[in-house]
Write an enzyme that holds these catalytic residues in place. Structure first.
Site, PDB file in Angstrom:
ATOM      1  N   LYS A 123      10.901   8.834  -3.754  1.00 27.36           N
ATOM      2  CA  LYS A 123       9.975   9.629  -3.212  1.00 27.36           C
ATOM      3  C   LYS A 123       9.419  10.433  -4.371  1.00 27.36           C
ATOM      4  CE  LYS A 123      11.358   9.551   1.295  1.00 27.36           C
ATOM      5  NZ  LYS A 123      12.508   8.505   0.979  1.00 27.36           N
ATOM      6  N   ILE A 164     -25.741  -8.207   1.513  1.00 25.03           N
ATOM      7  CA  ILE A 164     -25.926  -8.274   2.952  1.00 25.03           C
ATOM      8  C   ILE A 164     -27.230  -9.145   3.310  1.00 25.03           C
ATOM      9  CG2 ILE A 164     -26.287  -6.948   5.232  1.00 25.03           C
ATOM     10  CD1 ILE A 164     -25.167  -4.456   3.913  1.00 25.03           C
TER      11      ILE A 164
END
Length: 477
Positions: free
Chosen positions: A96, A402
């Site tokens: 942690k 694109i």
């Protein structure tokens, strides 16, 4: 061998999703070891656990805090414990860790000196804290996104139960590392929480904690926690089982129960019925995790948007944001690379301006010279149409982001050809499926796309990211 392959190899070899916590907790130490000196007793207990479970678990998880609490003898015990674990079984150090200032040196210690395979980290110091652990390509991290501690609920559920902080941790941490590098630690007694996290992170390994609450249904945990392949979920061996003298038999019995339930779930869902509420992941897209991440960082938006052509679409794609998310950018480059490695070319060209960062990254990855056609010719200096060095007659692959109308990419290809270069292939990330592929073919270009807009919307709809109205609006556009 990287952590992901090592873990999956051991899951397959031992037919087990179980992991064991190797925690020298004096309060949990069996009575039969109490006559020993404390450290010696804890060592014998841990050695017993490893010997009894090595053939029936997929990983071990020592909790660093227990060893640190024992001082220098405790750290020496950690070294001995790590050395006793068979080399083929991965070790997840439950640390942690949360301190940014020590992250680099701590990562070097645990991964190079202690030779553990993965580590748990706290997310609240952000990507800067996690990055030093991700520079070790064969290692992995688990981000703590949820804990079962009742006192943490006020934080984890903030600001609302519908949009809790722990889900934001999941969405954000997914952009820090690939599924092979970064998993999630989920402590919860509530299957619904586990299901929500799995829906957001379908390709991530989830290390479950605190699932053995009284009256809890193991089948329900598995139903919501397993991924589309029936794995991806690491299940803890109950702590109270580890002191039993018949540990090996109990572990085998638990393993058999889990495998039986898992087989039943896979069979029940083999006709693609319901795995999660309203979500079928059995035929998920190979780039599903990437599609969801692009949506989560607002590269893919739904609404009413005016395109450059003047047309109004019910969605908008903005891939420029990926350069601010290095891990997502890395996955995008990998997807392009999978297409490019099967093509023949001498140089790589990016179309200004959106695809220039992508083309640069690909040139570095592929060790390929890069050029690009200028959007506008300079009125001073060399007044070059093409930037970069090249030789007429060479073959250039064009990279763009694109395909909508194809106008910009064909203009760019035309400039390259006017300089004596050959252009055969155009590779884009997203094809809007407006008939551009056929138009490119008519002009002598082969087009290749990582994704189509329909693949994106189908994936988002199946994963519950967009609603039916949004999905139908796209279908009608």
């Amino acid at each position: 061998m990287n952590f992901f392959d090592k873990l999956n190899g051991n899951i397959l070899q031992n037919q087990s999703l179980l992991f064991v916590g190797l925690d020298p907790n004096p309060e949990m130490m069996p009575v039969r070891y109490e006559s020993e000196e404390l450290i010696a007793g804890l060592e014998k207990w841990l050695q017993f656990i490893i010997a009894e479970t090595a053939d029936f678990v997929c990983a071990y998880k020592p909790t660093l805090g227990f060893y640190e609490a024992l001082g220098i003898p405790g750290l020496e015990l950690l070294y001995k414990t790590l050395a006793a674990i068979p080399a083929h079984i991965p070790v997840i150090l439950d640390a942690k860790h949360s301190d940014l200032n020590t992250s680099t040196i701590f990562a070097r210690t645990v991964f190079t000196e202690w030779q553990v395979d993965a580590i748990t980290l706290s997310p609240y110091t952000g990507q800067d804290h996690v990055a030093p652990f991700l520079v070790y390509p064969d290692k992995a991290v688990f981000i703590l996104c949820c804990t079962s501690n009742p006192g943490a609920e006020a934080l984890q559920q903030y600001p609302t139960n519908e949009s809790p902080l722990y889900l934001q941790v999941v969405k954000e941490s997914k952009t820090w590392g690939t599924p092979e590098q970064l998993g999630l630690e989920v402590g919860t007694t509530n299957p619904e929480v586990l299901g929500l996290i799995r829906a957001i992170a379908p390709e991530r390994i989830i290390m479950a904690r605190s699932i053995w609450a009284e009256g809890q249904s193991l089948k329900q945990i598995l139903e919501v926690g397993l991924n589309a392949n029936g794995d991806g979920l690491l299940i803890p061996v109950p702590q109270d089982m580890l002191g039993n003298t018949q540990l090996s038999e109990q572990i085998q019995s638990l393993r058999a129960e889990i495998n039986q339930i898992k087989a039943e779930i896979i069979h029940e869902n083999s006709t693609c019925s319901v795995w999660f509420p309203d979500v079928c992941l059995l035929n998920q897209h190979p780039h599903q995790d990437l599609i969801l991440q692009l949506y989560d960082i607002d590269c893919i938006m739904f609404g009413s948007f005016v395109q450059a052509s003047g047309a109004i679409f019910p969605y908008y794609i903005d891939l420029r944001k990926i350069i601010s998310n290095p891990q997502v950018f890395n996955q995008v480059l990998t997807a392009y690379e999978d297409i490019l490695k099967n093509l023949n070319f001498d140089r790589l060209a990016g179309i200004p301006y959106g695809s220039l960062p992508t083309a640069t990254g690909l040139a570095l990855r592929l060790h390929c010279p890069m050029i690009f056609p200028r959007k506008e010719v300079k009125a001073h200096g060399t007044r070059r149409v093409i930037e970069g060095n090249f030789h007429p007659g060479e073959t250039v692959v064009v990279v763009d982001d694109i395909l909508i109308s194809g106008k910009s990419v064909m203009e760019g290809a035309g400039k390259l050809e006017s300089a004596g270069l050959n252009v055969n292939d155009i590779v884009v990330f997203i094809d809007h499926e407006q008939g551009v592929k056929a138009r490119l073919q008519q002009n002598g270009y082969r087009s290749h796309a990582v994704l189509t807009i329909s693949e994106i919307t189908n994936t988002l709809y199946q994963a519950g990211r967009i609603n039916e109205e949004q999905f139908l609006a796209f279908a009608e556009s």
